[in-house]
Design a protein around this motif. Structure first.
Motif, PDB file in Angstrom:
ATOM      1  N   GLN A  78     -69.468 113.917  91.811  1.00 31.38           N
ATOM      2  CA  GLN A  78     -68.481 114.998  91.797  1.00 31.38           C
ATOM      3  C   GLN A  78     -67.830 115.162  93.168  1.00 31.38           C
ATOM      4  O   GLN A  78     -66.633 115.421  93.272  1.00 31.38           O
ATOM      5  CB  GLN A  78     -69.131 116.312  91.368  1.00 31.38           C
ATOM      6  N   GLY A  79     -68.620 115.033  94.233  1.00 32.39           N
ATOM      7  CA  GLY A  79     -68.067 115.146  95.580  1.00 32.39           C
ATOM      8  C   GLY A  79     -67.078 114.038  95.885  1.00 32.39           C
ATOM      9  O   GLY A  79     -66.001 114.274  96.445  1.00 32.39           O
ATOM     10  N   ILE A  80     -67.432 112.810  95.503  1.00 34.41           N
ATOM     11  CA  ILE A  80     -66.514 111.688  95.735  1.00 34.41           C
ATOM     12  C   ILE A  80     -65.251 111.844  94.903  1.00 34.41           C
ATOM     13  O   ILE A  80     -64.144 111.598  95.382  1.00 34.41           O
ATOM     14  CB  ILE A  80     -67.227 110.348  95.429  1.00 34.41           C
ATOM     15  N   SER A  81     -65.404 112.300  93.656  1.00 37.58           N
ATOM     16  CA  SER A  81     -64.229 112.530  92.813  1.00 37.58           C
ATOM     17  C   SER A  81     -63.327 113.611  93.408  1.00 37.58           C
ATOM     18  O   SER A  81     -62.103 113.485  93.389  1.00 37.58           O
ATOM     19  CB  SER A  81     -64.648 112.956  91.409  1.00 37.58           C
ATOM     20  N   LEU A  83     -63.018 114.375  96.563  1.00 37.94           N
ATOM     21  CA  LEU A  83     -62.336 113.844  97.739  1.00 37.94           C
ATOM     22  C   LEU A  83     -61.179 112.946  97.349  1.00 37.94           C
ATOM     23  O   LEU A  83     -60.154 112.910  98.026  1.00 37.94           O
ATOM     24  CB  LEU A  83     -63.334 113.057  98.608  1.00 37.94           C
ATOM     25  N   MET A  84     -61.330 112.216  96.248  1.00 40.57           N
ATOM     26  CA  MET A  84     -60.270 111.310  95.824  1.00 40.57           C
ATOM     27  C   MET A  84     -59.065 112.081  95.284  1.00 40.57           C
ATOM     28  O   MET A  84     -57.934 111.610  95.398  1.00 40.57           O
ATOM     29  CB  MET A  84     -60.798 110.345  94.771  1.00 40.57           C
ATOM     30  N   ILE A  85     -59.299 113.253  94.709  1.00 41.52           N
ATOM     31  CA  ILE A  85     -58.187 114.054  94.170  1.00 41.52           C
ATOM     32  C   ILE A  85     -57.362 114.627  95.313  1.00 41.52           C
ATOM     33  O   ILE A  85     -56.140 114.642  95.274  1.00 41.52           O
ATOM     34  CB  ILE A  85     -58.724 115.172  93.264  1.00 41.52           C
ATOM     35  N   ASN A  86     -58.036 115.119  96.343  1.00 42.28           N
ATOM     36  CA  ASN A  86     -57.311 115.710  97.476  1.00 42.28           C
ATOM     37  C   ASN A  86     -56.740 114.605  98.313  1.00 42.28           C
ATOM     38  O   ASN A  86     -55.825 114.514  98.897  1.00 42.28           O
ATOM     39  CB  ASN A  86     -58.250 116.567  98.326  1.00 42.28           C
TER      40      ASN A  86
END
Length: 86
Positions: A78-81, A83-86
């Motif tokens: 969830q954290g990596i996802s 970061l990828m959205i922002n």
């Protein structure tokens, strides 16, 4: 006329609101199953519950480790996802 994306969001939100009471009732029934099973057939259910408790106590470290690994993996994903959205 509204954009198709807005209609999709409204439909999804409306469906979620409509299914929430059904979800709550199903979860409540699942929580009551063990209690009802003990009330109906105590002599058959209690030994089964005791065997399950014994198995959990014997494999407690494995259970806790597995749950910790699963939760850690999910939160990392969830954290990596995020970061990828922002």
């Amino acid at each position: 006329m509204a954009e198709p994306r807005i209609w999709t969001e409204l439909l999804t939100y409306g469906l979620g609101v409509a299914l929430s009471p059904i979800h709550i009732v199903l979860l409540l029934l699942l929580l009551l199953v063990p209690f009802l099973a003990v009330l109906i057939g105590r002599e058959r259910v209690v030994p089964l519950l005791q065997r399950g408790k014994t198995a959990l106590l014997r494999r407690g470290e494995l259970v806790v480790g597995s749950l910790s690994f699963g939760l850690g993996s999910y939160l990392g994903w969830q954290g990596i996802s995020g970061l990828m959205i922002n």
